[in-house]
Design a protein around this motif. Sequence first.
Motif, short mmCIF file in Angstrom:
data_model
loop_
_atom_site.label_atom_id
_atom_site.label_comp_id
_atom_site.label_asym_id
_atom_site.label_seq_id
_atom_site.Cartn_x
_atom_site.Cartn_y
_atom_site.Cartn_z
N LEU A 1 8.05 -4.55 -7.27
CA LEU A 1 6.88 -4.23 -6.47
C LEU A 1 5.75 -3.66 -7.33
CD1 LEU A 1 8.66 -2.44 -3.49
CD2 LEU A 1 7.79 -4.79 -3.52
N THR A 2 4.52 -3.94 -6.93
CA THR A 2 3.36 -3.25 -7.45
C THR A 2 2.72 -2.51 -6.28
OG1 THR A 2 1.33 -3.46 -8.75
CG2 THR A 2 1.73 -5.16 -7.12
N ARG A 3 2.08 -1.39 -6.56
CA ARG A 3 1.59 -0.52 -5.49
C ARG A 3 0.09 -0.30 -5.60
NH1 ARG A 3 6.72 0.48 -6.78
NH2 ARG A 3 8.18 1.02 -5.08
N ILE A 4 -0.56 -0.21 -4.43
CA ILE A 4 -1.99 0.03 -4.34
C ILE A 4 -2.20 1.22 -3.41
CG2 ILE A 4 -4.23 -0.90 -3.60
CD1 ILE A 4 -3.04 -3.72 -4.13
N GLY B 1 1.55 9.21 -0.92
CA GLY B 1 2.16 8.38 -1.95
C GLY B 1 3.38 7.61 -1.51
N ARG B 2 3.66 7.59 -0.22
CA ARG B 2 4.84 6.88 0.29
C ARG B 2 4.55 5.39 0.42
NH1 ARG B 2 5.54 11.04 5.23
NH2 ARG B 2 3.40 10.23 5.45
N ALA C 1 1.64 -5.10 3.28
CA ALA C 1 2.04 -5.64 1.98
C ALA C 1 1.90 -7.15 1.94
CB ALA C 1 3.49 -5.25 1.69
N ALA C 2 1.85 -7.67 0.71
CA ALA C 2 1.91 -9.10 0.46
C ALA C 2 3.14 -9.37 -0.40
CB ALA C 2 0.65 -9.57 -0.26
N TYR C 3 3.89 -10.41 -0.05
CA TYR C 3 5.13 -10.72 -0.75
C TYR C 3 5.18 -12.20 -1.13
CZ TYR C 3 6.83 -6.36 1.41
OH TYR C 3 6.98 -5.06 1.83
N ARG C 4 6.00 -12.48 -2.11
CA ARG C 4 6.37 -13.86 -2.39
C ARG C 4 7.47 -14.24 -1.40
NH1 ARG C 4 3.62 -15.17 -6.85
NH2 ARG C 4 2.98 -13.40 -8.16
N LEU D 1 0.84 -1.20 0.00
CA LEU D 1 0.00 0.00 0.00
C LEU D 1 0.87 1.25 0.00
CD1 LEU D 1 -2.96 -0.61 2.49
CD2 LEU D 1 -2.78 -1.20 0.07
N THR D 2 0.32 2.31 -0.54
CA THR D 2 0.91 3.63 -0.40
C THR D 2 -0.04 4.50 0.41
OG1 THR D 2 -0.04 4.37 -2.51
CG2 THR D 2 2.21 3.48 -2.55
#
Length: 295
Positions: free
Chosen positions: A177-180, A135-136, A142-145, A130-131
Amino acid sequence: MTTQETPEGSGTEEYDAVVLAGGAARRLGGVDKPGVRIGGRALLDRVLAACAGAAVTVVVADPRTTARPVVWAREEPPGAGPVAALDAGLRRSTAARVVVLSADLPFLEEGTVRRLLDGLRTSGAEGALLTDAEGRDQPLVAAYRSAALRRELARLSGEHTGLDGLPLRRLVARLGLTRISDPVASFDCDTWDDIATARSRIREHGHVLDEWISAVKDELGIDLDVDTDVLLDLARDAAHGVARPAAPLTTFLVGYAAARTQGGPEAVAEAARKAADLALRWADKDTVEAEPDAG
């Protein structure tokens, strides 16, 4: 514990959760931050409710009483920082995906956790985080592999002869990373002003009922997802059709009847339907008897 990974694309893959709850809370004067209550529930319990779908939930902190069972872990030495704490938690996890959370997120919900997992799955990234409102990046929402985290933990440990005191940004810097964006769910409680803001928002009319129900269920040790709208409709019918005090007594009896059958949400719904029908018949009977004699 052995876990089975659901195939990619199913949207229901298994995951573990690691909650970091052992920080010093210096900006709160060293208070036990995970135990601070927002809306009647400890911050830690609120976060644990959001990741209730995890196969295993590891809390990195000294053990305490929680609203649901968890696995406990501790970084060595205690207070070695978030990277060391995450490493300790990950050692108790076996799932291919792990949701990593701080213990001070008052507005985190299960839906947010699902969005993170969906973002991880559909993007093919190594992490989805998440941001906040500015926007930080928030790497502790977060979810990670898991394999990617273990790879980076091993790299850092080798480069620095251990993980003690390392900032989290060094761990995630090389991850894809992808951000939401979610300014609400990413809101954390670092200061007393933050806690006051969270408590004020939870008392707002649009949130207070859900918060109260969740707090009561935690306090009573009830893990039952019932349709509160059905119960509220029943209370309204009993109050209007019988008498105002009938509302709380009727809903209590509905819960008691469902418990006697050892039923779940379906038993509550069926008992509520029967009681609501009775309340309507009662009101109709009073109306008929009150009508003047046509003769």
